[in-house]
Design a protein around this motif. Sequence first.
Motif, PDB file in Angstrom:
ATOM      1  N   GLY A   1       0.795  -1.228   0.000  1.00  0.00           N
ATOM      2  CA  GLY A   1       0.000   0.000   0.000  1.00  0.00           C
ATOM      3  C   GLY A   1       0.821   1.267   0.000  1.00  0.00           C
ATOM      4  N   SER A   2       2.137   1.175  -0.121  1.00  0.00           N
ATOM      5  CA  SER A   2       3.006   2.352  -0.060  1.00  0.00           C
ATOM      6  C   SER A   2       2.796   3.295  -1.234  1.00  0.00           C
ATOM      7  CB  SER A   2       4.471   1.924   0.005  1.00  0.00           C
ATOM      8  OG  SER A   2       4.827   1.194  -1.161  1.00  0.00           O
ATOM      9  N   GLU A   3       2.111   2.824  -2.263  1.00  0.00           N
ATOM     10  CA  GLU A   3       1.896   3.655  -3.433  1.00  0.00           C
ATOM     11  C   GLU A   3       0.454   4.156  -3.517  1.00  0.00           C
ATOM     12  OE1 GLU A   3       4.207   2.706  -7.292  1.00  0.00           O
ATOM     13  OE2 GLU A   3       2.098   2.328  -7.755  1.00  0.00           O
ATOM     14  N   ALA A   4      -0.279   4.023  -2.447  1.00  0.00           N
ATOM     15  CA  ALA A   4      -1.672   4.478  -2.459  1.00  0.00           C
ATOM     16  C   ALA A   4      -1.723   5.997  -2.586  1.00  0.00           C
ATOM     17  CB  ALA A   4      -2.385   4.042  -1.184  1.00  0.00           C
ATOM     18  N   GLU A   5      -2.658   6.465  -3.422  1.00  0.00           N
ATOM     19  CA  GLU A   5      -2.791   7.915  -3.595  1.00  0.00           C
ATOM     20  C   GLU A   5      -3.281   8.521  -2.291  1.00  0.00           C
ATOM     21  OE1 GLU A   5      -4.319  11.134  -6.869  1.00  0.00           O
ATOM     22  OE2 GLU A   5      -5.270   9.187  -6.866  1.00  0.00           O
ATOM     23  N   GLY A   6      -2.826   9.705  -2.009  1.00  0.00           N
ATOM     24  CA  GLY A   6      -3.228  10.392  -0.794  1.00  0.00           C
ATOM     25  C   GLY A   6      -2.056  10.967  -0.023  1.00  0.00           C
ATOM     26  N   THR A   7      -0.836  10.648  -0.441  1.00  0.00           N
ATOM     27  CA  THR A   7       0.349  11.202   0.207  1.00  0.00           C
ATOM     28  C   THR A   7       0.391  12.705  -0.028  1.00  0.00           C
ATOM     29  OG1 THR A   7       1.552   9.144  -0.125  1.00  0.00           O
ATOM     30  CG2 THR A   7       2.870  11.121   0.282  1.00  0.00           C
TER      31      THR A   7
END
Length: 194
Positions: A65-71
């Motif tokens: 999940g490290s690439e989930a949008e929302g950062t």
Amino acid sequence: MDKQTLMERAAAGAHAVVRNVKPDMYDRPTPCADWDVRTLANHLTHWSAVVSERTARKLPVPADGSEAEGTDYAAEADWPEFFAERLDRAVGAWGAPGAWEGESVMASDPRPADFIGKMLYGELVLHGWDLAKATGQDFDIDPDLAKAALADAEEIAVMAREWAAFGAEVRVPDDASTVDRLLAVTGRDPNWRP
């Protein structure tokens, strides 16, 4: 003009805009409905810089999940430098042998790498324009890049509207410029002002 050159020119244009975006601009509205500058900056960074490199290299979506949008990339003081460094890596990855061939996964489903690459340089052009307009900057689009991005946008317009990636087409005069026609087909008003 080859696709890699188009990607490089689109990236250079977006980078020129990003380096002039300051934190006191983050709350400004953008041509993207319901997005302020901060949201647009994070979206552009996520897909066109971070995810783009992994996609060009045909690596799997990280399972953690490290690439989930929302950062909130824009929260970092060095966000313009982070964007530039990651975008350079992404553009370099698209320039590797075979990057535009076969299939890759950007978000979930495999798609032709050529399709994804064209979508990404289109994103750099369109969201570069969005960010420039929202922050009071000029944004010159190379004529060959504008022509290619328009052809690509027209090709995927129906699907992009179904995905809610494009808004309803905006009417422009028959003699509108290539850039204005590109903006219009993607649901942007070429005369948009904050």
